[in-house]
Design an enzyme around this catalytic site. Sequence first.
Site, short mmCIF file in Angstrom:
data_model
loop_
_atom_site.label_atom_id
_atom_site.label_comp_id
_atom_site.label_asym_id
_atom_site.label_seq_id
_atom_site.Cartn_x
_atom_site.Cartn_y
_atom_site.Cartn_z
N CYS A 1 -0.62 2.32 -4.34
CA CYS A 1 -1.48 3.45 -4.69
C CYS A 1 -0.61 4.70 -4.79
O CYS A 1 0.31 4.89 -4.00
CB CYS A 1 -2.56 3.66 -3.64
SG CYS A 1 -3.78 2.32 -3.60
N HIS B 1 0.85 -1.19 0.00
CA HIS B 1 0.00 0.00 0.00
C HIS B 1 0.88 1.23 0.00
O HIS B 1 2.04 1.18 0.44
CB HIS B 1 -0.87 0.03 1.25
CG HIS B 1 -1.87 -1.08 1.31
ND1 HIS B 1 -2.98 -1.11 0.51
CD2 HIS B 1 -1.91 -2.22 2.05
CE1 HIS B 1 -3.67 -2.21 0.77
NE2 HIS B 1 -3.04 -2.91 1.69
#
Length: 450
Positions: A192, A151
């Site tokens: 991301c 992430h």
Amino acid sequence: MAPIQCILSLLCFFSLLINFTSGSNGVEPNGTRWAVLVAGSSGYGNYRHQADVCHAYQILKNGGLKDENIIVFMYDDIAFNEYNPRPGVIINKPHGPDVYEGVPKDYTGDAVTVENLYAVISGNKTAVKGGSGKVLDSGPDDYIFIYYADHGGPGVLEMIDEEIYAKDFVTVLEEKHKAGTFKSMVVYIEACEAGSIFEGLLPNNINIYATTATDSSEPSWGYYCRDLNFPFSGEYDVCLGDLYSIAWLEDSDTHNLRNETLGKQYHVVRHLDYDKTLQSPVMQYGDLELSKEVLYTYIGTNPENDEYTDSIESVVQPMSQARISQRDADLYYFWHKFQRAPEGSPKKLEAQRQLLDELAYRKHVDQSIENIVTTLFGTKDGKMVTNGVRASGQPVVDDWDCLKTFVKTYKEHCGPLKAYGLKYTRAMANMCNAGITMDQIAMASAKACA
Ligand SMILES: *[C@@H]1O[C@H](CO)[C@@H](O)[C@H](O)[C@H]1NC(C)=O
Ligand SMILES: *[C@@H]1O[C@H](CO)[C@@H](O)[C@H](O)[C@H]1NC(C)=O
Ligand SMILES: *[C@@H]1O[C@H](CO)[C@@H](O)[C@H](O)[C@H]1NC(C)=O
């Protein structure tokens, strides 16, 4: 030209022979190939990151790299996790092969830290704490490949419960270049807003070429997720891979990498991962001249793939409905776990609690950030502060110490910034760019989460 026609033409035959023995650029790399593979997450819901990284290891291993030159960071809580339907096995696609076998356990558990990552890249053995102690002990002729999957958020990557800041990461790379301990380097990042790690930061003259799963303002995607058009055998509640990762990994699995340039792989991956309506463009940064080099220089090639020459055909279908934002992957996992657990079972109750906790967590983060923004900027300017994206070519923030302080202060007052909360480093960066002070950060965070 097809090999059979080729044999009829003497010139072509010789070029084929040369290609075969010394790579299509005709130059065999002199240096050693090194690699650092990093899965920055933990927890069964994040199965896919460690699966991606294990898969990458298998490609390097088949490509001819030695274990002593491959350094792996992974929490290592997946293979023998109580929820893993196949104990001791990790797969990276439905019905795929085991990718866990043989993966070196260099930095696992508590040794998966930002400090260790920087020490490993710098080649500083004395700075390493725990783990195998393996570092990038590379020399001026050597090639380095770094791959990270996890992430992230604007300007940050997650490393268990710490953050890697883009500025620090790039500084570590710049220092390695200054130290003269590599010839050239390739960095692949799945996260991301991964583009924000290099946007406006990675110089184009330090022999480093990078590609990222997305630009600096969009999420990246989990792939091979349950019920999203994949015929699962029914056991897995999680996504087994991430889209950008799967695209480069499966492309590398089957092709002759002596004959595939980095630039070609970038286009293959970008094409697969790119859907204009969802805007998740794969990006490239740094020294784009290096994109003309072949993958073989960095990750070797599997001799079994020598016959393959064409890398254009699709490996993964770009099906937007088959992917899920990395930020929502946790919710998705808890939901499936809940749905599939037998009525009244402890597993069902646990899944229900996890689902409700995640929803409550999201609400808490949304509200606390909104509170902070409103306290400092009022309701009218608040939206711009929360969502405003800087023009390309600029880093997300100018004062990185301000962003670090903001994250630290926020966590102290309001709790962790998990996968979902990391998206708010954008708002924090924007507030820093607007010139807020440390005192204002502390005051507003305390007030928001009193
Ligand atoms: C390897 O070394 C030889 C001899 O020094 C040199 O000619 C060749 O260009 C080098 N190859 C690379 C990829 O640097
Ligand atoms: C390596 O790390 C140690 C401990 O953090 C530090 O004191 C030393 O200066 C570092 N060495 C180099 C060459 O950066
Ligand atoms: C490399 O690829 C090109 C086209 O992309 C092809 O013409 C050539 O035959 C290939 N060479 C080898 C050794 O596979």
